[in-house]
Design a protein around this motif. Sequence first.
Motif, short mmCIF file in Angstrom:
data_model
loop_
_atom_site.label_atom_id
_atom_site.label_comp_id
_atom_site.label_asym_id
_atom_site.label_seq_id
_atom_site.Cartn_x
_atom_site.Cartn_y
_atom_site.Cartn_z
N LEU A 135 0.85 -1.18 0.00
CA LEU A 135 0.00 0.00 0.00
C LEU A 135 0.89 1.23 0.00
N GLU A 136 0.65 2.12 -0.94
CA GLU A 136 1.42 3.36 -1.01
C GLU A 136 0.44 4.52 -1.03
N ARG A 137 0.77 5.56 -0.25
CA ARG A 137 -0.13 6.71 -0.17
C ARG A 137 0.60 7.97 -0.61
N SER A 141 -4.20 10.19 -2.60
CA SER A 141 -4.76 8.90 -3.00
C SER A 141 -3.90 7.75 -2.49
N TRP A 142 -4.48 6.56 -2.57
CA TRP A 142 -3.80 5.33 -2.23
C TRP A 142 -3.64 4.48 -3.47
N GLU A 153 -6.53 2.17 -7.24
CA GLU A 153 -6.36 3.49 -6.61
C GLU A 153 -7.66 3.91 -5.95
N VAL A 157 -8.69 4.20 2.52
CA VAL A 157 -8.55 2.75 2.74
C VAL A 157 -9.13 2.40 4.11
N VAL A 167 -2.80 -2.05 7.46
CA VAL A 167 -2.62 -0.60 7.33
C VAL A 167 -2.22 0.02 8.67
N TRP A 285 -7.37 6.91 6.19
CA TRP A 285 -7.52 5.50 6.53
C TRP A 285 -8.23 5.34 7.87
#
Length: 365
Positions: A135-137, A141-142, A153, A157, A167, A285
């Motif tokens: 998971l990249e933020r 956006s994620w 995307e 999350v 997470v 999140w």
Amino acid sequence: MAPENLRRNDAPVIVLGGGISAMAACMMLAEKNVPVIWIAPEGSSKPKPGESLASSAVPLLKTLGLACILEAPGHRKVEVLFSSWGTDQLVEQNRTGLAGDLGYVIDRSVFENHIYCAAVRRPEISRCFDTAVSLERSHDSWTVTTNSGSQFEGAFVIDGTGRHSAVGRKYTTLNRSDKLAAAYDFLIQVDQDIEPTPATLIEAVADGWWYATLLQDRRLAVNYYSDPDLMPKGLGHDVETWKRIIGQSRYISRWIDTGGFGVSRPPSLASAGTTYLSTAAGPGWAAVGDAAAAFDPLSSHGMTSALWTGIEGAKAAALWLDGTSDPLMQYQNRVAEGVSQYITGRAQIYGREHRFPGSAFWQRR
């Protein structure tokens, strides 16, 4: 604050996990007309422990449009509860004269399948049978990459990945209050001529405690809770050791014998300890269910907590997408308050047992 250019109809919420809390979050987001990408592997057919549903779950099910779910075959109201806790005597509690219900005994697989079927019928929910591996933020956006290499995307999350807390562990601390473990099985009646008692039984013993309840299909769900270092090594592969531990109980073993149930295989093992994130939400999140806080089964509120956090976490996410950050803080504070109340209540319940002063299990509590 959510970026001004984001609106919930433009960017989906990504929900991770296949349990009750994730499904509740998906359904509540759908109710808010928020598009959802739901990522989780296919469910296991293996029976899960967790047969007690508190009556406080009923209004939560109604919120999700599942008011009739408990009328399905496989579930029943708890009419009588027996306990040997703090005393050698078996104490009875029944619904007669009580202000509230004792809750429900459910078939966990049937219960979860009912929620699942309701969720996948919602057009707002896109189901992906896969597992998130990264998971990249960015600032707005994620990007979630799955085991198969697919990328999704989303603007928000929701972490419903259970005790793994995929997470939450990235952004805050996971606290562990104890290392409780469960050994469990579903016993089949060998002697079908015996009419089993539709009851629930809790029994404290020197190294832990037992929970047993009769399911609607006449299986006896049997759960033993102790600390891993107090359980015999290899218990999950040794039926004779499992029988020996059952034999050390007073009332559980008697119910198994008199009810005509057979112990033919070793138990399954699972973690049952109390864990919780230092914060259950942050910008973009929110953690729900066991990913936010996993409680000792003694509370009998695990599934209720899963429903509540799924619903409230989804509400907070929808409001955040509309540009309001306060709901995330409010959600986090309510989860933290629930954890605090639970820890206080758990200490009081364990504190009622004084029969085993030399036991490591009870000294730790």
